[in-house]
Design a protein around this motif. Structure first.
Motif, PDB file in Angstrom:
ATOM      1  N   PHE A  13       0.837  -1.199   0.000  1.00 55.33           N
ATOM      2  CA  PHE A  13       0.000   0.000   0.000  1.00 55.33           C
ATOM      3  C   PHE A  13       0.870   1.246   0.000  1.00 55.33           C
ATOM      4  O   PHE A  13       1.974   1.243   0.520  1.00 55.33           O
ATOM      5  N   TYR A  14       0.341   2.307  -0.584  1.00 54.07           N
ATOM      6  CA  TYR A  14       0.951   3.633  -0.499  1.00 54.07           C
ATOM      7  C   TYR A  14      -0.162   4.616  -0.179  1.00 54.07           C
ATOM      8  O   TYR A  14      -1.127   4.734  -0.953  1.00 54.07           O
ATOM      9  N   LYS A  15      -0.051   5.301   0.964  1.00 51.75           N
ATOM     10  CA  LYS A  15      -1.072   6.256   1.407  1.00 51.75           C
ATOM     11  C   LYS A  15      -2.476   5.654   1.319  1.00 51.75           C
ATOM     12  O   LYS A  15      -3.373   6.226   0.713  1.00 51.75           O
ATOM     13  N   ASP A  16      -2.657   4.496   1.893  1.00 55.09           N
ATOM     14  CA  ASP A  16      -3.938   3.783   1.957  1.00 55.09           C
ATOM     15  C   ASP A  16      -4.458   3.302   0.603  1.00 55.09           C
ATOM     16  O   ASP A  16      -5.599   2.856   0.505  1.00 55.09           O
ATOM     17  N   SER A  17      -3.664   3.399  -0.442  1.00 55.61           N
ATOM     18  CA  SER A  17      -4.066   2.886  -1.753  1.00 55.61           C
ATOM     19  C   SER A  17      -3.311   1.594  -2.041  1.00 55.61           C
ATOM     20  O   SER A  17      -2.086   1.539  -1.927  1.00 55.61           O
ATOM     21  N   PHE A  18      -4.054   0.558  -2.420  1.00 52.92           N
ATOM     22  CA  PHE A  18      -3.458  -0.723  -2.747  1.00 52.92           C
ATOM     23  C   PHE A  18      -2.686  -0.621  -4.058  1.00 52.92           C
ATOM     24  O   PHE A  18      -3.212  -0.167  -5.068  1.00 52.92           O
ATOM     25  N   ILE A  19      -1.411  -1.016  -4.015  1.00 58.98           N
ATOM     26  CA  ILE A  19      -0.563  -0.960  -5.207  1.00 58.98           C
ATOM     27  C   ILE A  19      -0.489  -2.323  -5.888  1.00 58.98           C
ATOM     28  O   ILE A  19      -0.563  -2.429  -7.092  1.00 58.98           O
ATOM     29  N   GLY A  20      -0.327  -3.359  -5.085  1.00 60.74           N
ATOM     30  CA  GLY A  20      -0.227  -4.695  -5.645  1.00 60.74           C
ATOM     31  C   GLY A  20       0.272  -5.681  -4.608  1.00 60.74           C
ATOM     32  O   GLY A  20       0.430  -5.351  -3.438  1.00 60.74           O
ATOM     33  N   MET A  21       0.503  -6.901  -5.055  1.00 60.90           N
ATOM     34  CA  MET A  21       0.988  -7.952  -4.159  1.00 60.90           C
ATOM     35  C   MET A  21       2.459  -8.235  -4.431  1.00 60.90           C
ATOM     36  O   MET A  21       2.898  -8.206  -5.571  1.00 60.90           O
ATOM     37  N   MET A  22       3.191  -8.479  -3.362  1.00 62.57           N
ATOM     38  CA  MET A  22       4.601  -8.840  -3.448  1.00 62.57           C
ATOM     39  C   MET A  22       4.737 -10.261  -2.917  1.00 62.57           C
ATOM     40  O   MET A  22       4.025 -10.659  -1.999  1.00 62.57           O
ATOM     41  N   VAL A  23       5.676 -11.021  -3.477  1.00 63.60           N
ATOM     42  CA  VAL A  23       5.875 -12.411  -3.059  1.00 63.60           C
ATOM     43  C   VAL A  23       7.336 -12.624  -2.676  1.00 63.60           C
ATOM     44  O   VAL A  23       8.243 -12.203  -3.387  1.00 63.60           O
ATOM     45  N   ALA A  24       7.537 -13.271  -1.538  1.00 66.96           N
ATOM     46  CA  ALA A  24       8.865 -13.742  -1.129  1.00 66.96           C
ATOM     47  C   ALA A  24       8.820 -15.258  -1.230  1.00 66.96           C
ATOM     48  O   ALA A  24       7.997 -15.902  -0.576  1.00 66.96           O
ATOM     49  N   ASN A  25       9.668 -15.815  -2.076  1.00 67.64           N
ATOM     50  CA  ASN A  25       9.635 -17.251  -2.349  1.00 67.64           C
ATOM     51  C   ASN A  25      10.561 -18.040  -1.432  1.00 67.64           C
ATOM     52  O   ASN A  25      11.631 -17.564  -1.061  1.00 67.64           O
ATOM     53  N   ASN A  26      10.127 -19.256  -1.103  1.00 66.20           N
ATOM     54  CA  ASN A  26      10.937 -20.219  -0.352  1.00 66.20           C
ATOM     55  C   ASN A  26      11.507 -19.639   0.939  1.00 66.20           C
ATOM     56  O   ASN A  26      12.705 -19.717   1.203  1.00 66.20           O
ATOM     57  N   VAL A  27      10.660 -19.057   1.765  1.00 69.84           N
ATOM     58  CA  VAL A  27      11.085 -18.380   2.983  1.00 69.84           C
ATOM     59  C   VAL A  27      11.292 -19.379   4.123  1.00 69.84           C
ATOM     60  O   VAL A  27      10.490 -20.291   4.317  1.00 69.84           O
ATOM     61  N   ASN A  28      12.378 -19.196   4.860  1.00 70.39           N
ATOM     62  CA  ASN A  28      12.616 -19.844   6.143  1.00 70.39           C
ATOM     63  C   ASN A  28      12.570 -18.744   7.185  1.00 70.39           C
ATOM     64  O   ASN A  28      13.159 -17.684   7.003  1.00 70.39           O
ATOM     65  N   LEU A  29      11.884 -18.979   8.277  1.00 68.89           N
ATOM     66  CA  LEU A  29      11.744 -17.969   9.328  1.00 68.89           C
ATOM     67  C   LEU A  29      12.464 -18.469  10.568  1.00 68.89           C
ATOM     68  O   LEU A  29      12.024 -19.399  11.231  1.00 68.89           O
ATOM     69  N   VAL A  30      13.610 -17.867  10.852  1.00 71.15           N
ATOM     70  CA  VAL A  30      14.408 -18.263  12.003  1.00 71.15           C
ATOM     71  C   VAL A  30      14.177 -17.284  13.151  1.00 71.15           C
ATOM     72  O   VAL A  30      13.660 -16.189  12.949  1.00 71.15           O
ATOM     73  N   VAL A  31      14.575 -17.677  14.342  1.00 69.39           N
ATOM     74  CA  VAL A  31      14.443 -16.806  15.510  1.00 69.39           C
ATOM     75  C   VAL A  31      15.307 -15.565  15.290  1.00 69.39           C
ATOM     76  O   VAL A  31      16.441 -15.645  14.822  1.00 69.39           O
ATOM     77  N   GLY A  32      14.738 -14.398  15.598  1.00 70.69           N
ATOM     78  CA  GLY A  32      15.477 -13.148  15.441  1.00 70.69           C
ATOM     79  C   GLY A  32      15.249 -12.522  14.078  1.00 70.69           C
ATOM     80  O   GLY A  32      14.216 -12.714  13.455  1.00 70.69           O
ATOM     81  N   GLN A  33      16.249 -11.785  13.623  1.00 76.89           N
ATOM     82  CA  GLN A  33      16.131 -11.019  12.369  1.00 76.89           C
ATOM     83  C   GLN A  33      16.238 -11.923  11.148  1.00 76.89           C
ATOM     84  O   GLN A  33      17.116 -12.795  11.078  1.00 76.89           O
ATOM     85  N   ASN A  34      15.361 -11.687  10.178  1.00 73.24           N
ATOM     86  CA  ASN A  34      15.375 -12.367   8.887  1.00 73.24           C
ATOM     87  C   ASN A  34      15.376 -11.310   7.806  1.00 73.24           C
ATOM     88  O   ASN A  34      14.640 -10.330   7.899  1.00 73.24           O
ATOM     89  N   ILE A  35      16.204 -11.476   6.784  1.00 70.98           N
ATOM     90  CA  ILE A  35      16.241 -10.547   5.650  1.00 70.98           C
ATOM     91  C   ILE A  35      15.598 -11.247   4.460  1.00 70.98           C
ATOM     92  O   ILE A  35      16.050 -12.301   4.017  1.00 70.98           O
ATOM     93  N   LEU A  36      14.515 -10.671   3.952  1.00 73.98           N
ATOM     94  CA  LEU A  36      13.815 -11.209   2.786  1.00 73.98           C
ATOM     95  C   LEU A  36      14.084 -10.311   1.596  1.00 73.98           C
ATOM     96  O   LEU A  36      14.039  -9.091   1.704  1.00 73.98           O
ATOM     97  N   SER A  37      14.365 -10.908   0.436  1.00 75.08           N
ATOM     98  CA  SER A  37      14.514 -10.110  -0.780  1.00 75.08           C
ATOM     99  C   SER A  37      13.927 -10.833  -1.950  1.00 75.08           C
ATOM    100  O   SER A  37      13.592 -11.967  -1.892  1.00 75.08           O
TER     101      SER A  37
END
Length: 83
Positions: free
Chosen positions: A59-83
């Motif tokens: 979203f930008y200023k309450d307007s829906f822009i689109g969907m973003m996808v992060a593929n094959n995510v692993n979520l570990v304890v603490g900080q995770n960097i997604l790109s």
């Protein structure tokens, strides 16, 4: 005396999210290509391997822009960097 320990197992809605990189340089006159890098903190004591694909609404200023996808995510304890 019995000691009780509290362990945070939930992810608290993954509220600690920060946008690190927002790049539109690959866009063309006909298409918008967005490259993002996001810092996402998992506050729990549990790794989730694999989460799979995550979809985020953008979203930008309450307007829906689109969907973003992060593929094959692993979520570990603490900080995770997604790109």
């Amino acid at each position: 005396m019995t000691k009780f320990y509290y362990y945070h197992l939930g992810c608290s809605g993954l509220n600690d999210v920060h946008l690190l990189v927002f790049d539109l340089t690959q866009s063309t006159p006909d298409y918008v290509f967005v490259s993002l890098q996001v810092s996402l903190t998992n506050p729990s004591i549990v790794n989730i391997l694999p989460v799979g694909d995550l979809t985020f609404n953008m979203f930008y200023k309450d307007s829906f822009i689109g969907m973003m996808v992060a593929n094959n995510v692993n979520l570990v304890v603490g900080q995770n960097i997604l790109s």
